[in-house]
Motif scaffolding. Sequence first.
Motif, PDB file in Angstrom:
ATOM      1  N   HIS A 219       0.901  -1.168   0.198  1.00 51.48           N
ATOM      2  CA  HIS A 219       0.001   0.062  -0.321  1.00 51.48           C
ATOM      3  C   HIS A 219       0.656   1.155  -0.057  1.00 51.48           C
ATOM      4  CE1 HIS A 219      -3.565  -2.163   1.984  1.00 51.48           C
ATOM      5  NE2 HIS A 219      -3.574  -2.456   0.710  1.00 51.48           N
ATOM      6  N   LYS A 220       0.573   2.114  -1.046  1.00 51.54           N
ATOM      7  CA  LYS A 220       1.587   3.105  -1.243  1.00 51.54           C
ATOM      8  C   LYS A 220       0.830   4.472  -1.253  1.00 51.54           C
ATOM      9  CE  LYS A 220       5.197   0.658  -3.710  1.00 51.54           C
ATOM     10  NZ  LYS A 220       6.385   1.125  -2.751  1.00 51.54           N
ATOM     11  N   TYR A 221       1.157   5.679  -0.608  1.00 49.36           N
ATOM     12  CA  TYR A 221       0.612   6.838  -0.743  1.00 49.36           C
ATOM     13  C   TYR A 221       1.813   7.796  -1.170  1.00 49.36           C
ATOM     14  CZ  TYR A 221      -0.037  12.057   0.199  1.00 49.36           C
ATOM     15  OH  TYR A 221      -0.194  13.314   0.073  1.00 49.36           O
ATOM     16  N   MET A 222       1.827   8.177  -2.381  1.00 49.87           N
ATOM     17  CA  MET A 222       3.014   8.850  -3.163  1.00 49.87           C
ATOM     18  C   MET A 222       2.696  10.300  -3.440  1.00 49.87           C
ATOM     19  SD  MET A 222       4.626   5.970  -3.082  1.00 49.87           S
ATOM     20  CE  MET A 222       5.949   6.823  -4.064  1.00 49.87           C
ATOM     21  N   MET A 223       3.957  10.911  -3.146  1.00 44.63           N
ATOM     22  CA  MET A 223       3.935  12.287  -3.370  1.00 44.63           C
ATOM     23  C   MET A 223       5.063  12.391  -4.637  1.00 44.63           C
ATOM     24  SD  MET A 223       2.281  14.389  -1.433  1.00 44.63           S
ATOM     25  CE  MET A 223       2.952  15.901  -1.383  1.00 44.63           C
TER      26      MET A 223
ATOM     27  N   TYR B 149       1.075   3.932  11.080  1.00 44.34           N
ATOM     28  CA  TYR B 149       0.837   4.332   9.829  1.00 44.34           C
ATOM     29  C   TYR B 149      -0.224   3.601   8.947  1.00 44.34           C
ATOM     30  CZ  TYR B 149       5.225   6.826  10.665  1.00 44.34           C
ATOM     31  OH  TYR B 149       6.200   7.763  11.234  1.00 44.34           O
ATOM     32  N   ARG B 150      -0.575   2.528   9.309  1.00 49.32           N
ATOM     33  CA  ARG B 150      -1.493   1.718   8.427  1.00 49.32           C
ATOM     34  C   ARG B 150      -2.891   2.353   8.624  1.00 49.32           C
ATOM     35  NH1 ARG B 150      -3.291  -4.587   8.742  1.00 49.32           N
ATOM     36  NH2 ARG B 150      -5.024  -4.377   7.424  1.00 49.32           N
ATOM     37  N   LEU B 151      -3.060   2.928  10.108  1.00 50.88           N
ATOM     38  CA  LEU B 151      -4.369   3.708  10.237  1.00 50.88           C
ATOM     39  C   LEU B 151      -4.296   4.817   9.737  1.00 50.88           C
ATOM     40  CD1 LEU B 151      -7.005   3.903  11.959  1.00 50.88           C
ATOM     41  CD2 LEU B 151      -5.621   4.873  13.873  1.00 50.88           C
ATOM     42  N   SER B 152      -2.990   5.704   9.409  1.00 53.50           N
ATOM     43  CA  SER B 152      -3.192   6.904   8.687  1.00 53.50           C
ATOM     44  C   SER B 152      -3.372   6.590   7.170  1.00 53.50           C
ATOM     45  CB  SER B 152      -1.913   7.522   8.905  1.00 53.50           C
ATOM     46  OG  SER B 152      -1.697   7.910  10.198  1.00 53.50           O
ATOM     47  N   TYR B 153      -3.019   5.438   6.734  1.00 51.91           N
ATOM     48  CA  TYR B 153      -3.015   5.156   5.282  1.00 51.91           C
ATOM     49  C   TYR B 153      -4.897   4.851   5.030  1.00 51.91           C
ATOM     50  CZ  TYR B 153      -2.540   3.093   0.874  1.00 51.91           C
ATOM     51  OH  TYR B 153      -2.600   2.973  -0.494  1.00 51.91           O
ATOM     52  N   ASP B 154      -5.280   4.016   5.989  1.00 54.32           N
ATOM     53  CA  ASP B 154      -6.536   3.759   5.660  1.00 54.32           C
ATOM     54  C   ASP B 154      -7.607   4.932   5.869  1.00 54.32           C
ATOM     55  OD1 ASP B 154      -6.173   1.241   5.687  1.00 54.32           O
ATOM     56  OD2 ASP B 154      -6.419   0.887   7.851  1.00 54.32           O
ATOM     57  N   ARG B 155      -7.334   5.887   6.451  1.00 54.68           N
ATOM     58  CA  ARG B 155      -7.993   7.104   6.591  1.00 54.68           C
ATOM     59  C   ARG B 155      -7.853   7.874   5.255  1.00 54.68           C
ATOM     60  NH1 ARG B 155      -6.606   8.870  12.873  1.00 54.68           N
ATOM     61  NH2 ARG B 155      -8.155   7.693  13.974  1.00 54.68           N
ATOM     62  N   LEU B 156      -6.755   7.992   4.921  1.00 55.94           N
ATOM     63  CA  LEU B 156      -6.411   8.853   3.547  1.00 55.94           C
ATOM     64  C   LEU B 156      -7.135   7.909   2.474  1.00 55.94           C
ATOM     65  CD1 LEU B 156      -4.539  10.977   3.128  1.00 55.94           C
ATOM     66  CD2 LEU B 156      -2.838   9.603   2.238  1.00 55.94           C
ATOM     67  N   ARG B 157      -7.146   6.688   2.271  1.00 54.90           N
ATOM     68  CA  ARG B 157      -7.835   5.916   1.453  1.00 54.90           C
ATOM     69  C   ARG B 157      -9.368   6.429   1.383  1.00 54.90           C
ATOM     70  NH1 ARG B 157      -7.337  -0.435   1.900  1.00 54.90           N
ATOM     71  NH2 ARG B 157      -8.833   0.114   3.748  1.00 54.90           N
TER      72      ARG B 157
ATOM     73  N   ASP C 152      -2.487  13.784   7.622  1.00 53.89           N
ATOM     74  CA  ASP C 152      -1.163  13.590   8.738  1.00 53.89           C
ATOM     75  C   ASP C 152       0.138  12.977   7.751  1.00 53.89           C
ATOM     76  OD1 ASP C 152      -2.122  11.127   8.851  1.00 53.89           O
ATOM     77  OD2 ASP C 152      -1.554  10.756  10.816  1.00 53.89           O
ATOM     78  N   LEU C 153      -0.357  12.679   6.609  1.00 54.63           N
ATOM     79  CA  LEU C 153       0.930  12.127   5.886  1.00 54.63           C
ATOM     80  C   LEU C 153       1.342  13.119   4.809  1.00 54.63           C
ATOM     81  CD1 LEU C 153      -0.459   8.654   5.143  1.00 54.63           C
ATOM     82  CD2 LEU C 153       1.423   9.330   6.766  1.00 54.63           C
ATOM     83  N   MET C 154       1.213  14.476   4.921  1.00 56.70           N
ATOM     84  CA  MET C 154       1.499  15.527   3.998  1.00 56.70           C
ATOM     85  C   MET C 154       3.137  15.519   4.271  1.00 56.70           C
ATOM     86  SD  MET C 154      -1.320  18.315   3.916  1.00 56.70           S
ATOM     87  CE  MET C 154      -1.008  18.953   5.837  1.00 56.70           C
ATOM     88  N   GLY C 155       3.831  15.881   3.127  1.00 56.35           N
ATOM     89  CA  GLY C 155       5.163  16.216   3.247  1.00 56.35           C
ATOM     90  C   GLY C 155       5.891  15.089   2.822  1.00 56.35           C
ATOM     91  N   GLY C 156       5.342  13.853   2.428  1.00 59.77           N
ATOM     92  CA  GLY C 156       6.252  12.788   2.401  1.00 59.77           C
ATOM     93  C   GLY C 156       5.670  11.373   1.801  1.00 59.77           C
TER      94      GLY C 156
END
Length: 275
Positions: free
Chosen positions: A104-108, A245-253, A207-211
Motif C-alpha cells: 500500500h503506497k501513498y505517493m508524493m 501508519y496503517r491507520l493513517s493510510y486507511d483514513r487517507l484511502r 497527517d501524511l503530508m510532506g512525504g
Amino acid sequence: MVEKNSEEYEGSARWVLACELQRLREESGKSLAQLSEETNYDRTYLHRLETGERLSKRPVMEALDRVYGTGELLVRLWGLARLDAFKDKYREFMECEAKATIMHKYMMVIPGILQTEDYARVVLSSVPSLLTNPDEVDELVAARMGRQELLVRSPAPSIRVIFDESVLRRPTVDRRIWHEQLARIAGAAEAPNLTIQVLRFDAGVHDLMGGSLSLLWMVDGSGVAYLEGNKSGGLVEEPEEVAKYRLSYDRLRDLALPPPASAAFIQQLVEDSTP
C-alpha cells in the motif's frame, strides 16, 4: 567509473556478475566482436559489463543467458547486482519490497515501479551530482527499471497506490515524455493486481503530508513501513509504529477518489496532455 577489481566493488554481487560474464565469454572462446553479433549489443558496452563499469538491463542478461546456455543464472545475478546501485538506507526497503505480497503506497512522487524509462531519466538527470555523469544516470535508470520485475512476477503482489493530485499535475518539460508517463499510470490501473486512487486537493489536510509512505506485508503477515522524503528515507519495523501508519493510510484511502473515478480522472489528464 571504477574497475571491477577495485576495493569498492570487490566481493559484491556486481563484482561477481562482472567476473562471471568475463569467465563465460572466455570459456566459450568467443571474442567481444562475436558476442556482439550474437546478442546485437555493442562490443564496447559488453566490455563495460565485464569490467563492472556498467549495470545492464534484464533483456541484456536474458540474451547472454541464451548465448551461454546458462538458464537464468545471469538474470539472477543481475537481480542481486542492481541493488548495488542504491544507497544502503534504500536497499533494505527494496529487499522488503521484493518479498512483499501486499503493498500500500501513498505517493508524493511517481514511484519507480510505475515510471517509464524516459521519465526516470529526466528525474535522475535533475540530481545536481549526476548532471555531468551520464554513465551513472544510465546505471540508476537500469536499476530503477529492474525494480518493475515485481509487477510481473508469479504470484504477483497486490498493490494499491494513492497518488497525491500534485504528482499528476507536475509535468516534464518534454510533453511527449509526460504524456507517455501518464498513459503508463492509466494502463497500470487496468492490471488485476494493481489498484490506483487519486487524492484530490479538495480532500484537505492530512497527517501524511510532506512525504511518501509505503506499507509492505510479507507472506508471514509481518509488515514494515517506509517513509520517504525528498532527500531521505527510513524503514519502520516496530509492529506498533507500523500499525499507526496503517491507520493513517486507511483514513487517507477513505478520502481519495474511488478506483473508477480515479481512473477517469487520470484518463482525462492523459487526453489533456497529448502533445
